[in-house]
Design a protein around this motif. Structure first.
Motif, PDB file in Angstrom:
ATOM      1  N   UNK A  68       0.787  -0.988  -0.097  1.00 13.25           N
ATOM      2  CA  UNK A  68      -0.183  -0.066   0.094  1.00 13.25           C
ATOM      3  C   UNK A  68       0.783   1.211  -0.087  1.00 13.25           C
ATOM      4  N   UNK A  69       0.134   2.360   0.104  1.00  8.63           N
ATOM      5  CA  UNK A  69       0.987   3.766  -0.043  1.00  8.63           C
ATOM      6  C   UNK A  69       0.193   4.589   1.010  1.00  8.63           C
ATOM      7  N   UNK A  70       0.978   5.673   1.264  1.00  7.25           N
ATOM      8  CA  UNK A  70       0.702   6.545   2.215  1.00  7.25           C
ATOM      9  C   UNK A  70       1.334   8.014   1.873  1.00  7.25           C
ATOM     10  N   UNK A  71       0.296   9.149   2.011  1.00  4.85           N
ATOM     11  CA  UNK A  71       0.519  10.376   1.786  1.00  4.85           C
ATOM     12  C   UNK A  71       1.271  10.960   3.397  1.00  4.85           C
ATOM     13  N   UNK A  72       1.598  12.381   2.999  1.00  7.01           N
ATOM     14  CA  UNK A  72       2.229  12.812   4.151  1.00  7.01           C
ATOM     15  C   UNK A  72       1.195  12.803   5.333  1.00  7.01           C
ATOM     16  N   UNK A  73       1.692  12.269   6.527  1.00 11.27           N
ATOM     17  CA  UNK A  73       0.764  12.270   7.737  1.00 11.27           C
ATOM     18  C   UNK A  73       0.064  11.083   7.905  1.00 11.27           C
ATOM     19  N   UNK A  74       0.104  10.003   6.933  1.00  8.99           N
ATOM     20  CA  UNK A  74      -0.534   8.842   6.984  1.00  8.99           C
ATOM     21  C   UNK A  74       0.293   7.686   6.998  1.00  8.99           C
ATOM     22  N   UNK A  75      -0.270   6.587   7.138  1.00  9.87           N
ATOM     23  CA  UNK A  75       0.273   5.358   7.347  1.00  9.87           C
ATOM     24  C   UNK A  75      -0.352   4.272   6.226  1.00  9.87           C
ATOM     25  N   UNK A  76       0.422   3.297   5.930  1.00 12.66           N
ATOM     26  CA  UNK A  76      -0.152   2.214   5.489  1.00 12.66           C
ATOM     27  C   UNK A  76      -0.782   1.276   6.301  1.00 12.66           C
ATOM     28  N   UNK A  77      -1.583   0.255   6.157  1.00  9.53           N
ATOM     29  CA  UNK A  77      -2.001  -0.756   7.199  1.00  9.53           C
ATOM     30  C   UNK A  77      -1.027  -1.464   7.560  1.00  9.53           C
ATOM     31  N   UNK A  78      -1.235  -2.191   9.035  1.00  6.00           N
ATOM     32  CA  UNK A  78      -0.276  -2.833   9.434  1.00  6.00           C
ATOM     33  C   UNK A  78      -0.310  -4.394   8.842  1.00  6.00           C
ATOM     34  N   UNK A  79       0.862  -5.058   8.470  1.00  3.71           N
ATOM     35  CA  UNK A  79       0.631  -6.224   7.854  1.00  3.71           C
ATOM     36  C   UNK A  79       1.622  -7.319   8.749  1.00  3.71           C
ATOM     37  N   UNK A  80       0.917  -8.537   8.831  1.00  4.54           N
ATOM     38  CA  UNK A  80       1.546  -9.650   9.417  1.00  4.54           C
ATOM     39  C   UNK A  80       2.448 -10.389   8.610  1.00  4.54           C
ATOM     40  N   UNK A  81       3.599 -10.762   8.811  1.00  7.18           N
ATOM     41  CA  UNK A  81       4.497 -11.440   8.417  1.00  7.18           C
ATOM     42  C   UNK A  81       5.023 -12.601   9.045  1.00  7.18           C
ATOM     43  N   UNK A  82       5.885 -13.461   8.232  1.00  3.52           N
ATOM     44  CA  UNK A  82       6.766 -14.194   9.109  1.00  3.52           C
ATOM     45  C   UNK A  82       7.748 -13.671   9.351  1.00  3.52           C
ATOM     46  N   UNK A  83       8.663 -14.103  10.704  1.00  3.77           N
ATOM     47  CA  UNK A  83       9.764 -13.234  10.975  1.00  3.77           C
ATOM     48  C   UNK A  83      11.135 -13.688   9.661  1.00  3.77           C
ATOM     49  N   UNK A  84      11.906 -12.869   9.785  1.00  2.98           N
ATOM     50  CA  UNK A  84      13.032 -12.829   8.935  1.00  2.98           C
ATOM     51  C   UNK A  84      13.551 -11.661   8.349  1.00  2.98           C
ATOM     52  N   UNK A  85      14.245 -11.830   7.412  1.00  7.52           N
ATOM     53  CA  UNK A  85      14.773 -10.525   6.578  1.00  7.52           C
ATOM     54  C   UNK A  85      13.766 -10.340   5.566  1.00  7.52           C
ATOM     55  N   UNK A  86      13.433  -8.831   5.511  1.00 10.91           N
ATOM     56  CA  UNK A  86      12.535  -8.329   4.465  1.00 10.91           C
ATOM     57  C   UNK A  86      13.057  -7.410   3.671  1.00 10.91           C
ATOM     58  N   UNK A  87      12.947  -7.178   2.218  1.00  8.12           N
ATOM     59  CA  UNK A  87      13.648  -6.243   1.463  1.00  8.12           C
ATOM     60  C   UNK A  87      12.455  -5.591   1.004  1.00  8.12           C
ATOM     61  N   UNK A  88      12.689  -4.270   1.316  1.00  9.01           N
ATOM     62  CA  UNK A  88      11.408  -3.208   0.770  1.00  9.01           C
ATOM     63  C   UNK A  88      12.027  -2.134  -0.088  1.00  9.01           C
ATOM     64  N   UNK A  89      11.073  -1.663  -0.947  1.00  3.70           N
ATOM     65  CA  UNK A  89      11.525  -0.590  -1.763  1.00  3.70           C
ATOM     66  C   UNK A  89      10.264   0.262  -1.668  1.00  3.70           C
ATOM     67  N   UNK A  90      10.655   1.538  -1.999  1.00  2.00           N
ATOM     68  CA  UNK A  90       9.679   2.719  -1.851  1.00  2.00           C
ATOM     69  C   UNK A  90       9.784   3.698  -3.101  1.00  2.00           C
ATOM     70  N   UNK A  91       8.535   3.701  -3.797  1.00  2.00           N
ATOM     71  CA  UNK A  91       8.460   4.438  -4.945  1.00  2.00           C
ATOM     72  C   UNK A  91       7.334   5.640  -4.935  1.00  2.00           C
TER      73      UNK A  91
END
Length: 464
Positions: A68-91
């Motif tokens: 998901x995406x977020x404008x200034x002053x906003x958040x995405x939803x919170x996501x539940x994941x398996x533990x471990x390393x996660x590579x994120x990118x922002x566009x």
């Protein structure tokens, strides 16, 4: 709280679909007695956009799902994941619908812990910082974290009182620093828990070491048995100065607290064709003196800062060709900017108002459209780029009735604005069109359709 739609599910992997549901229902999770070890069996991640001159930013897994995406002053939803390393990118997406890479962050997710990824600073070179804390099951209590994300990297002393108590009765909980999210301790812990009791509280901020309040919040009701993160950020959009405290939970909904003493502002536009300057009086609040000024046809006043409150607007036509507008009520809340548009219909002056956007206007433009023509049941606006037609235009607003306003967030670009209505045969009738206009400045734009002495009898005006 937002729940993903079926179409949104189609773009998410199975693991992420389950993650969204678990995160949402975990918002008010409760258990037995408060514990120092987590009862949560997933790892959690959420993105918060705190760059005051930025754009809408998407967070997604590298070569994977979108979060998901977020404008200034906003958040995405919170996501539940398996533990471990996660590579994120922002566009972000530019005006040509092309993705613009911003940055990548690798995080190490831990079971039972939540990781909050915060983007802050100048959007030309933003800073990404991750914060992690263990989630806990609580009953009738909540935990509180605080972080400063102001552009000037200011620190503040954080005070809190029970609802109704003044600053003199507030409790100092610590100094909130930039890039350092700290957990605040409750001043009146009980035998059941060291955490805050659920209930209503007021937040006060001062400069470090000072007892002069620079921010006092409205009363906030802490009703969820979970962790709250309060971020101290800048104001953006139509009002450029001030401080806001965002309250982040485990959904995409952020509660923005404004200073109860923050000024508001207004500007007024004369859309009439009356030759003489209209006489405008703005006042009625016992804390402010009345202000009087004149506005010529098609003139837009500058923003005027004023104390929040309930005001009345009176507009007189010195030629008496139109009946005066008397005591139009305009309510200005703390930290709010309003536009007031004066119109003339059937020789009667009137006015419509709307709140102007508080989002940054550097990349994405929040444009307000308003129909000031009473001759039709509704009017459609189209924003047509040079490679589009009305049929292919990506951005449009449909069925605006007389006096109705609506907003659209546009990528910075050049658009031809076209206004039409449909007759009884469902044929489109052109009311007016502009040349290609650049919605490219850091401005709060207003687009009006008004009666005019033109070939069609109407014209579009772009105000800023």
């Amino acid at each position: 709280m937002q729940i993903a739609t079926p179409s949104a599910y189609q773009s998410l992997g199975f693991r992420t679909i389950i993650s969204v549901l678990v995160a949402l229902f975990g918002l008010s999770a409760c258990g037995g007695s408060d514990s120092s070890s987590s009862d949560y069996s997933y790892a959690y991640v959420q993105f918060y956009n705190a760059s005051p001159n930025g754009a809408n930013v998407e967070m997604r897994e590298v070569d994977g799902d979108s979060f998901g995406s977020a404008q200034f002053g906003d958040t995405t939803s919170m996501f539940s994941m398996e533990e471990g390393e996660l590579e994120l990118e922002f566009i972000r997406t530019d005006s040509d619908d092309q993705e613009v890479y911003i940055d990548a962050v690798t995080i190490d997710l831990t079971e039972g812990h939540k990781t909050l990824v915060v983007m802050s600073g100048d959007f030309a070179s933003p800073t990404f910082t991750t914060y992690e804390y263990e989630r806990e099951s609580m009953e009738d209590h909540f935990r509180l974290f605080a972080l400063s994300v102001t552009a000037d990297e200011s620190s503040y002393d954080f005070y809190m009182s029970e609802s109704g108590d003044p600053f003199e009765a507030a409790n100092f909980l610590g100094t909130v620093n930039p890039a350092d999210m700290s957990e605040l301790a409750f001043w009146d812990a009980d035998d059941d828990s060291d955490y805050f009791d659920e209930g209503e509280y007021t937040v006060y901020l001062t400069e470090p070491g000072s007892d002069t309040v620079v921010f006092e919040s409205q009363t906030l009701d802490f009703i969820y048995e979970t962790e709250y993160v309060m971020t101290l950020r800048d104001v953006s959009g139509a009002i450029q100065e001030g401080l806001v405290v965002d309250t982040i939970l485990n959904s995409s909904t952020v509660t923005a607290l404004t200073d109860v003493e923050a000024d508001s502002q207004y500007r007024i536009y004369n859309s009439t064709n009356i030759d003489a300057e209209l006489q405008v009086s703005f006042g009625g609040n016992t804390d402010e003196e009345d202000v009087s000024f004149t506005l010529a046809a098609d003139e837009l006043s500058s923003f005027t800062a004023i104390r929040y409150g309930d005001y009345r607007v009176t507009v007189n036509d010195p030629t008496s060709s139109a009946t005066s507008l008397n005591n139009k009520l305009v309510t200005l809340n703390q930290g709010e900017s309003k536009a007031i548009l004066i119109y003339n219909t059937d020789s009667q002056l009137g006015a419509v108002t709307f709140v102007e956007s508080g989002l940054p206007q550097a990349y994405d433009k929040t444009v307000n459209f308003i129909n000031l023509v009473s001759d039709f049941e509704d009017v459609d606006f189209y924003l047509v780029r040079n490679d589009e037609t009305i049929d292919t235009a990506e951005y449009d607003l449909q069925n605006l009735e007389f006096g109705e306003s609506a907003s659209e967030v546009l990528p910075s670009d050049y658009y031809e604005v076209i206004a039409v209505y449909e007759d009884d045969n469902e044929e489109q009738i052109l009311l007016d069109r502009t040349a290609l206009f650049g919605f490219t400045e850091e401005e709060n734009y207003i687009v009006t359709l008004e009666p005019a002495d033109t070939a069609t009898g109407y014209e579009i005006n772009v105000l800023y």
